[in-house]
Scaffold this motif. Structure first.
Motif, mmCIF file in Angstrom:
data_model
loop_
_atom_site.group_PDB
_atom_site.id
_atom_site.type_symbol
_atom_site.label_atom_id
_atom_site.label_comp_id
_atom_site.label_asym_id
_atom_site.label_seq_id
_atom_site.Cartn_x
_atom_site.Cartn_y
_atom_site.Cartn_z
ATOM 1 N N ARG A 73 3.627 0.026 -3.932
ATOM 2 C CA ARG A 73 2.659 0.293 -2.881
ATOM 3 C C ARG A 73 2.176 1.727 -2.970
ATOM 4 N N GLN A 74 0.963 1.925 -2.474
ATOM 5 C CA GLN A 74 0.377 3.262 -2.453
ATOM 6 C C GLN A 74 -0.324 3.468 -1.126
ATOM 7 N N ALA A 75 0.178 4.430 -0.368
ATOM 8 C CA ALA A 75 -0.432 4.799 0.904
ATOM 9 C C ALA A 75 -1.440 5.912 0.657
ATOM 10 N N PRO A 76 -2.423 6.078 1.543
ATOM 11 C CA PRO A 76 -3.426 7.136 1.369
ATOM 12 C C PRO A 76 -2.780 8.501 1.204
ATOM 13 N N GLU A 131 4.583 3.925 -5.343
ATOM 14 C CA GLU A 131 6.043 3.863 -5.388
ATOM 15 C C GLU A 131 6.517 2.423 -5.551
ATOM 16 N N LEU A 132 7.675 2.286 -6.182
ATOM 17 C CA LEU A 132 8.288 0.973 -6.340
ATOM 18 C C LEU A 132 8.873 0.530 -5.006
ATOM 19 N N VAL A 133 8.563 -0.706 -4.623
ATOM 20 C CA VAL A 133 9.108 -1.289 -3.399
ATOM 21 C C VAL A 133 10.289 -2.204 -3.723
ATOM 22 N N ALA A 134 10.077 -3.089 -4.703
ATOM 23 C CA ALA A 134 11.121 -4.044 -5.066
ATOM 24 C C ALA A 134 10.837 -4.578 -6.462
ATOM 25 N N ASP A 159 4.739 1.208 6.624
ATOM 26 C CA ASP A 159 4.594 0.234 5.532
ATOM 27 C C ASP A 159 3.126 0.018 5.156
ATOM 28 N N THR A 160 2.220 0.590 5.926
ATOM 29 C CA THR A 160 0.795 0.460 5.640
ATOM 30 C C THR A 160 0.467 1.062 4.280
ATOM 31 N N ALA A 161 -0.141 0.258 3.414
ATOM 32 C CA ALA A 161 -0.452 0.695 2.050
ATOM 33 C C ALA A 161 -1.193 -0.420 1.342
ATOM 34 N N VAL A 162 -1.679 -0.096 0.153
ATOM 35 C CA VAL A 162 -2.140 -1.132 -0.769
ATOM 36 C C VAL A 162 -0.935 -1.535 -1.612
ATOM 37 N N TYR A 163 -0.671 -2.823 -1.665
ATOM 38 C CA TYR A 163 0.477 -3.347 -2.393
ATOM 39 C C TYR A 163 0.002 -3.951 -3.719
ATOM 40 N N TYR A 164 0.702 -3.567 -4.781
ATOM 41 C CA TYR A 164 0.351 -4.008 -6.129
ATOM 42 C C TYR A 164 1.521 -4.762 -6.759
ATOM 43 N N CYS A 165 1.170 -5.763 -7.517
ATOM 44 C CA CYS A 165 2.123 -6.501 -8.315
ATOM 45 C C CYS A 165 2.066 -5.954 -9.745
ATOM 46 N N ARG A 166 3.223 -5.911 -10.409
ATOM 47 C CA ARG A 166 3.257 -5.401 -11.783
ATOM 48 C C ARG A 166 4.196 -6.236 -12.632
ATOM 49 N N ALA A 167 3.742 -6.528 -13.844
ATOM 50 C CA ALA A 167 4.609 -7.140 -14.852
ATOM 51 C C ALA A 167 5.247 -5.990 -15.613
ATOM 52 N N ILE A 168 6.480 -5.661 -15.283
ATOM 53 C CA ILE A 168 7.114 -4.455 -15.789
ATOM 54 C C ILE A 168 7.433 -4.569 -17.277
ATOM 55 N N THR A 169 7.872 -5.726 -17.724
ATOM 56 C CA THR A 169 8.351 -5.854 -19.103
ATOM 57 C C THR A 169 7.201 -5.833 -20.107
ATOM 58 N N GLN A 178 -4.355 -5.095 0.587
ATOM 59 C CA GLN A 178 -4.133 -4.143 1.684
ATOM 60 C C GLN A 178 -3.209 -4.745 2.737
ATOM 61 N N VAL A 179 -2.213 -3.966 3.128
ATOM 62 C CA VAL A 179 -1.350 -4.316 4.257
ATOM 63 C C VAL A 179 -1.485 -3.209 5.290
ATOM 64 N N THR A 180 -1.884 -3.578 6.491
ATOM 65 C CA THR A 180 -2.043 -2.617 7.577
ATOM 66 C C THR A 180 -1.164 -3.042 8.739
ATOM 67 N N VAL A 181 -0.280 -2.134 9.154
ATOM 68 C CA VAL A 181 0.618 -2.409 10.273
ATOM 69 C C VAL A 181 0.185 -1.519 11.429
ATOM 70 N N SER A 182 -0.365 -2.144 12.461
ATOM 71 C CA SER A 182 -0.926 -1.378 13.569
ATOM 72 C C SER A 182 -1.014 -2.253 14.806
ATOM 73 N N SER A 183 -0.856 -1.611 15.963
ATOM 74 C CA SER A 183 -1.019 -2.334 17.224
ATOM 75 C C SER A 183 -2.458 -2.217 17.723
#
Length: 113
Positions: A38-41, A46-49, A89-99, A108-113
């Motif tokens: 994920r990458q926040a503004p 950064e690696l999440v999992a 946790d608000t950020a753009v989430y990316y998938c990666r094929a590491i190998t 985009q994931v936005t966590v807000s009330s």
């Protein structure tokens, strides 16, 4: 490289849940360690999992106990279940094929009330 397509992002209130999906273009997906980043503004990506081809998982300390990564090799898909979401946790989430390489376009994931 694999072509990867993420889906499942959106707007959610704090404490809520989302599930992200990442579909790969080829069955060689099953041999890849897959990761969610994920990458926040204004911050570095950064690696999440991550999950190995054998199903071993690793998580960033900030998401342990809240997020769960899983994979379905029959569907060439990796998932990220996100619970108890926080504003940070608000950020753009990316998938990666590491190998073998390859990034998705991000969702985009936005966590807000």
């Amino acid at each position: 490289q694999l072509q990867l397509v993420e889906s499942g992002g959106g707007l959610v209130q704090p404490g809520g849940s989302l599930r992200l999906s990442c579909a790969a273009s080829r069955s060689s997906f099953r041999f890849n360690t897959m990761g969610w980043y994920r990458q926040a503004p204004g911050k570095q990506r950064e690696l999440v999992a991550e999950i190995t081809s054998g199903g071993r998982t690793n998580y960033a300390d900030s998401v342990k106990g809240r997020f769960a990564i899983s994979r379905d090799n029959a569907k060439n898909t990796v998932y990220l279940q996100m619970n108890s979401l926080k504003s940070e946790d608000t950020a753009v989430y990316y998938c990666r094929a590491i190998t073998y390489g390859g990034w998705g376009q991000g969702t985009q994931v936005t966590v807000s009330s």
